[in-house]
Design a protein around this motif. Structure first.
Motif, mmCIF file in Angstrom:
data_model
loop_
_atom_site.group_PDB
_atom_site.id
_atom_site.type_symbol
_atom_site.label_atom_id
_atom_site.label_comp_id
_atom_site.label_asym_id
_atom_site.label_seq_id
_atom_site.Cartn_x
_atom_site.Cartn_y
_atom_site.Cartn_z
ATOM 1 N N TYR A 91 -3.960 0.687 9.213
ATOM 2 C CA TYR A 91 -2.973 -0.247 8.670
ATOM 3 C C TYR A 91 -3.544 -1.653 8.748
ATOM 4 N N ARG A 125 1.326 -4.059 5.965
ATOM 5 C CA ARG A 125 1.743 -3.964 4.571
ATOM 6 C C ARG A 125 1.006 -2.841 3.837
ATOM 7 N N TYR A 126 -0.277 -2.698 4.159
ATOM 8 C CA TYR A 126 -1.062 -1.659 3.482
ATOM 9 C C TYR A 126 -1.655 -0.674 4.486
ATOM 10 N N TYR A 144 -2.980 2.243 0.139
ATOM 11 C CA TYR A 144 -1.631 2.783 0.021
ATOM 12 C C TYR A 144 -0.631 1.742 0.513
ATOM 13 N N ASP A 145 0.611 1.853 0.036
ATOM 14 C CA ASP A 145 1.675 1.015 0.549
ATOM 15 C C ASP A 145 1.943 1.446 1.998
ATOM 16 N N GLY A 146 1.990 0.483 2.917
ATOM 17 C CA GLY A 146 2.123 0.797 4.336
ATOM 18 C C GLY A 146 3.437 1.487 4.685
ATOM 19 N N THR A 180 5.560 3.282 2.329
ATOM 20 C CA THR A 180 5.867 4.525 1.600
ATOM 21 C C THR A 180 4.671 5.465 1.496
ATOM 22 N N GLU A 221 2.484 5.341 -0.727
ATOM 23 C CA GLU A 221 2.186 5.591 -2.147
ATOM 24 C C GLU A 221 0.904 4.834 -2.501
ATOM 25 N N VAL A 238 -1.569 2.448 -4.106
ATOM 26 C CA VAL A 238 -1.397 1.181 -4.816
ATOM 27 C C VAL A 238 -2.631 0.881 -5.669
#
Ligand SMILES: [Zn+2]
Ligand SMILES: [Zn+2]
Lengths: 321, 286
Positions: B62, B67-68, B82-84, B86, B88, B90
């Motif tokens: 992270y 955040r990511y 990835y989004d931290g 969800t 998902e 990015v």
């Protein structure tokens, strides 16, 4: 089991640290550092498989031989085939190729938004049950091998290659790997594609092949041994010797399964008669039976070429007579 | 009470390697590269909580602001952001061959990723999602650590570490540690840097001064030491990749005991780390 696995790892670790890594570092290939350990592990497993086969089969072949031979000259070349195929180069090349192609295929799919599944992700029950997963992989590969073997008896050009395997009259536990290089390549690709489709982990692929080959070695042994009521479960020396019987050479054969006879039962090609027949292929040139490694390969290639011509002439549907 | 025994084993698919703790500390994420999955475990008990399918996670982390979540996909040559919250995807980068280890600037703007098979260190700008620079770091770079405004990178092929200027990417210092220098860690008090040297031949753990980068002491540790974790009592837990063991080293005496654990131990997380303040990562505390 666990302590055995640990012993293998420790031996492989020493091999890696003191023999393989120095070479990799010398040539500036240290990026492969992680995988080099797996190569060593494959070597150790291969060597172990050969040693165990030897330790089991030699006493049994002395105790209850099917045949007694005045000399064992024809066996020597089979030893060479076995060592080439099981210890070192071939399994490691298999691993490296499988790793590379699987990586490439995974990358190709991932870039298109698809993460390829593993067997355990499709069947969640298998998570945390590595032995069961391994067994299922073995079943799938063995099923594929049944059809490869059966087809190799059905096509004239293919049997021309496979005849090298059948030509041996002094069949022993060393005989499993006596195959033509082209035949080996076809088997390899056959397994390779199936392995990729079902997503076998790269390290498990050569180990699976070794495990299957271990049973195959036993089934080639010159031992008067059947598994009695368990004949349907695992291919025994009796079961496979029947496949190698003189009558069974060529097209009308039986007992094609390498490890699990269930495929022969399922497709009605099993023969459970309690007989121990002389082995060999009466139509095969003598060079295939008793020639040197090079002579066997060269003769196999010549027969393959001729058969290919005949098959071609009959529009590729020629069958072994 | 410590018995130095394996108390439980939780499954994964193939090759669990590095770990990250979720920002709320409720889940220990473990990367399973060839299984293409991220496994979630309870960081207190080790119990399996679930898993998520993502492509080839090898080293994961992270950003300091959470955040990511950045993934180095070593086999597939991707650095995936990835989004931290969800997880998902990015943004996907393809900055070199075999992305190995990673770290971030404390302000979370930049990531630094070593490319094991391109001999480069790459920096990504996570605010604009662009590549900032790519420099030749040396042969076979692996472990990456941000320290005192610089980036330290382990070079397996050169047996040491380089210090890289995070602004321009220039190399400012070099220090030899041992053959196969692989990963780098900072202790909680920020007094000592540790570099694991994975061979060939004799393998070891080197302790360095974090300011001068000069070696203080070398501990011979067989079996390819990889990740380490430092316990509150000062003992250093070391994954011995090729010896199927974890070594517990007393850095005062240099003595160690070993715990047999199974094939290829890689990352090490100690539940005592949950008590630490700030973001907990394998390599350091923030
Ligand atoms: Zn046959
Ligand atoms: Zn056979």
């Amino acid at each position: 089991m666990q302590s055995l696995d640990r012993l293998f790892s420790i031996i492989a670790g020493y091999m890696d640290q003191w023999a393989v890594l120095p070479v990799l570092y010398y040539f500036h290939w240290m990026a492969w550092d992680d995988l080099a350990f797996d190569w060593c592990l494959i070597c150790v497993y291969g060597l172990f498989a050969v040693l165990v086969t030897y330790a089991i089969c030699v006493p049994l072949e002395l105790w209850r031989p099917v045949e007694r031979w005045p000399d064992k000259k024809a066996v020597a070349v089979d030893v060479l085939y076995t060592l080439l195929n099981r210890v070192g180069v071939v399994p490691i090349v298999t691993f490296v190729l499988f790793y590379q192609v699987q990586t490439w295929a995974t990358g190709f799919l991932v870039e298109r938004g698809f993460i390829p599944p593993t067997l355990e992700s499709l069947v969640p029950f298998l998570l945390g049950r590595p032995m069961l997963t391994f067994l299922i992989y073995a079943l799938i590969l063995d099923f594929a091998d049944y059809w490869r073997h059966r087809l190799s008896h059905s096509f004239r050009w293919w049997y021309a290659l496979h005849a090298l395997h059948h030509a041996q009259r002094q069949m022993s536990f060393w005989s499993d790997d006596r195959n033509h290089l082209i035949d080996d390549t076809i088997s390899f690709l056959w397994f390779f594609v199936i392995g990729l489709i079902i997503g076998i982990p790269p390290l498990q692929f050569p180990l699976l092949v070794l495990a299957l080959k271990f049973v195959e070695s036993l089934s080639h042994a010159n031992i008067r041994l059947s598994f009695g009521p368990l004949e349907w479960l695992l291919v025994s020396p009796r079961f496979h010797r029947f496949h190698h019987g003189l009558r069974a050479a060529g097209r009308n054969s039986c007992n094609y399964a390498s490890v699990f006879p269930v495929w022969d039962i399922m497709f009605r090609t099993a023969d459970f008669r309690d007989e121990y027949l002389p082995t060999g292929d009466a139509r095969a040139p003598e060079a295939l039976a008793t020639g040197s490694y090079v002579a066997q390969q060269a003769t196999g290639l010549k027969l393959f070429w001729q058969a290919l011509g005949k098959s071609w002439a009959s529009l590729g549907i020629g069958r072994a007579a | 009470m410590t018995t130095h025994q394996v108390v439980s084993t939780a499954p994964a698919y193939r090759e669990p390697s590095h770990w990250a703790l979720t920002p709320d500390r409720s889940q220990l994420l473990v990367a399973d590269a060839s299984g293409n999955a991220l496994f979630m475990y309870d960081p207190r008990t080790g119990a399996l909580l679930g898993h998520k399918r993502i492509a080839d996670p090898y080293q994961i982390g992270y950003t300091p602001d959470n955040r990511y979540f950045v993934v180095n996909a070593l086999r597939l040559d991707f650095v995936d952001v990835y989004d931290g919250a969800t997880l998902e995807l990015v943004k996907r980068f393809k900055p070199g061959r075999w992305p190995s280890h990673l770290d971030f600037s404390p302000d979370s703007r930049w990531s630094f990723n070593s490319m094991q098979n391109s001999d480069t260190l790459v920096s990504l700008d996570l605010t604009t999602m662009t590549e900032r620079w790519c420099v030749k770091a040396g042969t076979t770079p692996a472990g990456v650590l941000w320290l005192n405004g610089r980036v330290l990178v382990c070079l397996m092929g050169e047996g040491g570490i380089v210090e890289v200027d995070p602004i321009k990417g220039g190399i400012t210092r070099w220090q030899k540690t041992g053959d196969g220098a692989h990963n780098i860690f900072l202790d909680e008090q920020r007094h000592i840097l540790y570099v694991s040297n994975r061979g060939p031949g004799q393998t070891s753990l080197t302790a360095l001064d974090p300011i001068t980068l000069k070696p203080i002491r070398a501990y011979p540790i067989p079996g390819g030491p990889d990740d380490i974790a430092i316990a509150p009592d000062g003992k250093i837990w070391i994954a011995q990749r090729f010896a199927e063991s974890v070594a517990v080293l007393d850095p005062e005496t240099g003595d160690y005991t070993t715990i047999p654990v199974g094939r290829s131990p890689h990352g090490i997380f100690l539940s005592t780390m949950l008590k630490q303040k700030g973001q907990v990562t394998a390599e350091r505390l923030r």
